[in-house]
Scaffold this active site. Structure first.
Site, mmCIF file in Angstrom:
data_model
loop_
_atom_site.group_PDB
_atom_site.id
_atom_site.type_symbol
_atom_site.label_atom_id
_atom_site.label_comp_id
_atom_site.label_asym_id
_atom_site.label_seq_id
_atom_site.Cartn_x
_atom_site.Cartn_y
_atom_site.Cartn_z
ATOM 1 N N HIS A 1 1.078 -1.185 0.034
ATOM 2 C CA HIS A 1 -0.068 0.246 0.122
ATOM 3 C C HIS A 1 0.616 1.260 -0.093
ATOM 4 O O HIS A 1 1.685 1.439 0.438
ATOM 5 C CB HIS A 1 -0.512 -0.062 1.500
ATOM 6 C CG HIS A 1 -0.305 -0.384 2.729
ATOM 7 N ND1 HIS A 1 0.665 0.941 3.042
ATOM 8 C CD2 HIS A 1 -0.161 -0.929 3.266
ATOM 9 C CE1 HIS A 1 0.938 0.817 4.425
ATOM 10 N NE2 HIS A 1 0.903 -0.593 4.415
ATOM 11 N N ASP A 2 0.584 2.430 -0.710
ATOM 12 C CA ASP A 2 1.388 3.958 -0.958
ATOM 13 C C ASP A 2 2.267 4.111 -1.137
ATOM 14 O O ASP A 2 3.455 5.111 -0.952
ATOM 15 C CB ASP A 2 1.567 4.364 0.638
ATOM 16 C CG ASP A 2 -0.547 4.591 1.043
ATOM 17 O OD1 ASP A 2 -1.525 5.224 0.957
ATOM 18 O OD2 ASP A 2 -0.517 3.467 2.523
ATOM 19 N N GLY B 1 4.816 -1.492 2.692
ATOM 20 C CA GLY B 1 3.919 0.407 2.684
ATOM 21 C C GLY B 1 5.144 1.454 2.213
ATOM 22 O O GLY B 1 6.640 1.262 2.432
#
Length: 266
Positions: free
Chosen positions: A129-130, A147
């Site tokens: 994520h991200d 992440g």
């Protein structure tokens, strides 16, 4: 648009593919057997989605993106803080994503996990994520990004590397295979190891990218001040600012080091 064996507007969808009614499919798209395009996905013109690939939800593919067999894009972030917010994956034009790559959606931190244009993600790469990737990036087989990792344009990461969360990788850098990347990797350098260590400029990569010899020469001096002298890092940056020609590449190299929150590999 429902699954159909017919060709519609140049788009070819295998009869076994499943397309959510909210998905938007561009022109001249090819969607293979048993592929799934989930809710609120957008597939750009000329994209190719391989057999059994899955766009789970909220995925935007640019034009001419290819997604290999078994890849899964747009899965929930593997983050215990995630509470079901609306988040996205975005893939830039002309990027190639090979077999069994996984790319998770963002969290409330940045909303979107983003991959730029003309990137090449080889088999079994994972982007958590991200993550934020620039353009013309190559990531080789089996490399895993935690992440919030940021990778600048034209960086190359070899196979079977593990990149710690919040690490930054600078533009035109090269990371050797099987490396454990727990600190930032400055622009224009070569790095490898467990833990990561720096091994001079990425001279071959810079030459292939058309860097002029005077630019490479100034970058070498900046590298020596910061990493191959008796000075500490802040002193090396200060001396490089005082003694070197402040061309854009040198400025970026020094600013990247100064902005590091995780430290840089020596």
């Amino acid at each position: 648009m429902s699954a159909s064996p017919e060709t519609l507007g140049g788009t070819r969808v295998h009869a076994t593919a499943i397309i959510d009614p909210t998905a938007q499919i561009g022109r001249d798209v090819e969607i293979g057997p048993w592929a799934i395009v989930g809710p609120h996905c957008e597939v750009g013109d000329g994209a190719r989605i391989g057999a059994r690939a899955t766009l789970e939800r909220n995925v935007r593919l640019g034009q001419r993106v290819s997604v290999g067999s078994g890849a899964i894009l747009g899965g929930d972030p593997q983050d215990l803080k995630f509470r079901g917010e609306e988040t996205w994956v975005e893939i830039g034009d002309d990027t190639a994503i090979r077999e069994y790559v996984t790319i998770n959606r963002g969290t409330a931190h940045s909303v979107t996990t983003r991959v730029g244009r003309h990137c090449f993600l080889m088999s079994y790469v994972h982007l958590a994520h991200d993550c934020q990737l620039g353009d013309h990036i190559i990531i080789s087989n089996g490399t895993q990004l935690a992440g919030h990792v940021q990778i600048e344009d034209r960086a190359i990461i070899s196979g079977l590397c593990a990149v710690h969360q919040f690490v930054r990788v600078g533009r035109h850098s090269f990371i050797g295979g099987c490396s454990r990347v727990t600190q930032d990797v400055p622009p224009y350098v070569r790095a490898v190891g467990n833990p990561i260590k720096l091994f001079g400029l990425n001279s071959v990569g810079l030459q292939r990218s058309g860097f002029a010899e005077p630019v490479v020469r100034e970058l070498k001096k900046a590298y020596r001040f910061c990493f191959r002298s008796d000075l500490n890092l802040s002193q090396g940056v200060e001396r490089a600012r005082g003694e070197l020609e402040q061309i854009p590449e040198v400025q970026h190299f020094l600013a990247f080091i100064e902005a590091s929150q995780r430290g840089v590999g020596f």
